[in-house]
Design a protein around this motif. Sequence first.
Motif, short mmCIF file in Angstrom:
data_model
loop_
_atom_site.label_atom_id
_atom_site.label_comp_id
_atom_site.label_asym_id
_atom_site.label_seq_id
_atom_site.Cartn_x
_atom_site.Cartn_y
_atom_site.Cartn_z
N ALA A 1 -9.63 -7.62 -18.66
CA ALA A 1 -9.43 -6.29 -18.06
C ALA A 1 -8.74 -6.44 -16.71
CB ALA A 1 -10.77 -5.57 -17.90
N VAL A 2 -7.74 -5.58 -16.48
CA VAL A 2 -7.01 -5.55 -15.22
C VAL A 2 -7.27 -4.19 -14.57
CG1 VAL A 2 -4.75 -5.70 -14.11
CG2 VAL A 2 -5.25 -7.11 -16.12
N PHE A 3 -7.79 -4.22 -13.35
CA PHE A 3 -8.11 -3.00 -12.61
C PHE A 3 -7.05 -2.79 -11.53
CE2 PHE A 3 -11.97 -4.07 -14.71
CZ PHE A 3 -12.65 -2.87 -14.91
N ILE A 4 -6.31 -1.70 -11.62
CA ILE A 4 -5.21 -1.42 -10.71
C ILE A 4 -5.73 -0.54 -9.57
CG2 ILE A 4 -3.02 -0.18 -10.44
CD1 ILE A 4 -4.00 -1.82 -13.76
N THR A 5 -5.52 -0.98 -8.32
CA THR A 5 -5.89 -0.13 -7.18
C THR A 5 -4.61 0.29 -6.45
OG1 THR A 5 -6.33 -2.03 -5.72
CG2 THR A 5 -8.18 -1.17 -7.00
N SER A 6 -4.37 -0.20 -5.24
CA SER A 6 -3.22 0.25 -4.48
C SER A 6 -3.00 -0.66 -3.28
CB SER A 6 -3.45 1.69 -3.99
OG SER A 6 -2.48 2.07 -3.04
N ASP A 7 -1.77 -0.68 -2.77
CA ASP A 7 -1.52 -1.41 -1.53
C ASP A 7 -2.28 -0.78 -0.37
OD1 ASP A 7 0.06 0.90 -1.52
OD2 ASP A 7 1.71 -0.04 -0.45
N LYS A 8 -2.62 0.50 -0.50
CA LYS A 8 -3.33 1.19 0.58
C LYS A 8 -4.82 0.86 0.61
CE LYS A 8 0.00 4.94 1.02
NZ LYS A 8 0.96 4.38 0.06
N CYS A 9 -5.26 -0.05 -0.25
CA CYS A 9 -6.65 -0.52 -0.16
C CYS A 9 -6.85 -1.36 1.10
CB CYS A 9 -7.05 -1.32 -1.39
SG CYS A 9 -6.29 -2.96 -1.52
N TYR A 10 -5.75 -1.84 1.71
CA TYR A 10 -5.85 -2.64 2.92
C TYR A 10 -5.99 -1.75 4.16
CZ TYR A 10 -4.22 -6.55 0.08
OH TYR A 10 -4.10 -7.51 -0.89
N ARG A 11 -6.84 -2.17 5.08
CA ARG A 11 -6.93 -1.48 6.36
C ARG A 11 -5.63 -1.71 7.12
NH1 ARG A 11 -11.26 -3.93 10.20
NH2 ARG A 11 -9.48 -5.17 10.92
N ASN A 12 -4.97 -0.63 7.50
CA ASN A 12 -3.67 -0.74 8.15
C ASN A 12 -3.86 -1.09 9.62
OD1 ASN A 12 -1.06 -0.55 9.08
ND2 ASN A 12 -0.58 1.28 7.91
N THR B 1 -8.30 -7.70 -10.19
CA THR B 1 -7.73 -6.49 -9.62
C THR B 1 -6.30 -6.76 -9.16
OG1 THR B 1 -8.53 -6.93 -7.37
CG2 THR B 1 -9.97 -5.67 -8.83
N VAL B 2 -5.50 -5.69 -9.14
CA VAL B 2 -4.11 -5.82 -8.70
C VAL B 2 -3.78 -4.68 -7.75
CG1 VAL B 2 -3.35 -7.02 -10.77
CG2 VAL B 2 -3.25 -4.55 -10.72
N ARG B 3 -2.88 -4.97 -6.83
CA ARG B 3 -2.51 -4.02 -5.78
C ARG B 3 -0.99 -3.95 -5.68
NH1 ARG B 3 -6.62 -7.53 -1.96
NH2 ARG B 3 -8.54 -6.94 -3.06
N ALA B 4 -0.46 -2.76 -5.81
CA ALA B 4 0.98 -2.57 -5.70
C ALA B 4 1.22 -1.17 -5.16
CB ALA B 4 1.67 -2.74 -7.05
N GLY B 5 2.38 -0.96 -4.62
CA GLY B 5 2.68 0.36 -4.09
C GLY B 5 4.17 0.61 -4.01
N ASN B 6 4.52 1.83 -3.59
CA ASN B 6 5.92 2.23 -3.39
C ASN B 6 6.78 2.07 -4.64
OD1 ASN B 6 5.95 3.00 -0.49
ND2 ASN B 6 5.27 0.90 -0.24
N VAL B 7 6.18 2.39 -5.78
CA VAL B 7 6.97 2.45 -7.01
C VAL B 7 7.82 3.71 -6.96
CG1 VAL B 7 6.83 2.80 -9.49
CG2 VAL B 7 5.37 1.10 -8.39
N ILE B 8 9.09 3.55 -7.19
CA ILE B 8 10.03 4.65 -7.02
C ILE B 8 10.19 5.41 -8.33
CG2 ILE B 8 12.09 3.28 -7.59
CD1 ILE B 8 13.51 4.78 -5.28
N GLY B 9 10.28 6.75 -8.24
CA GLY B 9 10.58 7.57 -9.41
C GLY B 9 9.46 8.42 -9.93
N ASP B 10 8.26 8.33 -9.33
CA ASP B 10 7.12 9.13 -9.78
C ASP B 10 7.41 10.61 -9.58
OD1 ASP B 10 4.67 10.18 -10.40
OD2 ASP B 10 3.54 8.89 -9.05
N TRP B 11 6.99 11.46 -10.54
CA TRP B 11 7.23 12.89 -10.48
C TRP B 11 6.21 13.63 -9.62
CZ3 TRP B 11 9.82 12.99 -15.69
CH2 TRP B 11 10.98 13.77 -15.67
N ALA B 12 5.30 12.92 -8.99
CA ALA B 12 4.28 13.58 -8.17
C ALA B 12 4.92 14.27 -6.98
CB ALA B 12 3.25 12.55 -7.70
N ALA B 13 4.10 15.06 -6.25
CA ALA B 13 4.62 15.83 -5.12
C ALA B 13 5.14 14.93 -4.02
CB ALA B 13 3.51 16.73 -4.58
N ASP B 14 6.16 15.40 -3.31
CA ASP B 14 6.72 14.71 -2.15
C ASP B 14 7.27 13.33 -2.50
OD1 ASP B 14 5.92 16.88 -0.57
OD2 ASP B 14 3.94 15.99 -0.23
N ARG B 15 7.97 13.25 -3.62
CA ARG B 15 8.60 12.00 -4.04
C ARG B 15 10.11 12.15 -3.97
NH1 ARG B 15 3.81 10.53 -3.55
NH2 ARG B 15 2.70 9.27 -5.11
#
Length: 367
Positions: free
Chosen positions: A126-137, A183-197
């Motif tokens: 099993a691979v659990f996808i989270t986000s690059d924003k899981c890190y404290r900036n 777990t895996v962490r990635a972000g800034n994938v381009i092309g998502d249809w979500a708001a403000d993209r």
Amino acid sequence: MFANCYKGRRVFITGHTGFKGSWLAAWLSQMGATVCGFADCVPTSPSHFEAMHLEQHVQDMRGDIRDRDAVVRAMKEFRPDVVFHLAAQALVRKSYEDAPLTFEANMLGTLNMLEAVRQCPSVEAAVFITSDKCYRNDEWVWGYRETDHLGGDDPYSASKGCAEIIAHSYFKSFFKDGPACATVRAGNVIGDWAADRIVPDCARAWAAGQAVQIRSPWATRPWQLVLEPLSGYLWLGAHLLGARKGPFETRGEAYNFGPAANVNNTVAEVVEALALHWPGFRSEMDKAGQAGMKECTLLKLCCDKALAHLGWKATLTFEETIRFTAEWYHRFYRGDGAKQGSMLDFSLGQIAAYVNAAEQREQLWTK
């Protein structure tokens, strides 16, 4: 690809109606996997899931990731070999508007999937996808490593940091000898249809012959094509399944997947690159204060661990990333998106082209 380990496998994907999830489901189906998706709705309109008519090619289950009984029941009914957990509330702005939903979906949803994996003996990996924003900036300029502090001030970041902590607690407590998980962490994938993209904003406006208003032209991000992190997820899954052996233990680990460190481009550069593939574009950028404007803080990832443990690195240049993305949207908005099967065929063609580029650059996962 991926040591041919997905052919004939039963793969369960949460969030298969989302941007990453729909591409992952299409890719796995193309490789001969039997795919079952679990999601509560299609999150955007238009969407890649609907554009590809993907419901005709995967088992499409609907349910709320916050409902543990529903999740466990779906898993036991499908009996998967492999699980990819992507379902989440994925928007920072919405996390301020509805913080309880964000924490419930991202924390409780992860907990429920871990319990479902624990109660489903058929699961091997099993691979659990989270986000690059899981890190404290911490406002530094170098890439975050998997050992850096988790958390964040906004509800979205905090929820993803918590999801990571919950997952690794389960890995250590319950999965030492059970299913191989990571777990895996990635972000800034381009092309998502979500708001403000930026890409769909441009595509919608240009398709209608209108100018697009660029809100933050000087913001800088490490942009990547959606297939880049997905290749990492799939390659990690192959390692967890034991199809590919390496010198490092992948079970119970966390991995970053992102572009090369030098891929840092402004929103203005993205728009200009998109325009090369979209005749007749118009844009309106707020260039006031350009000389004295401080560049936005960049949250980027160090992907050295993925390179060392898995031999994985990003494939495409910035220009290639933009071309792939622009061509998909141009194809959709010129009218072919309404044709049955058209966008699925085009998407699978893009996957084939991406794999071909990876083969030419001797990426290990193509062997």
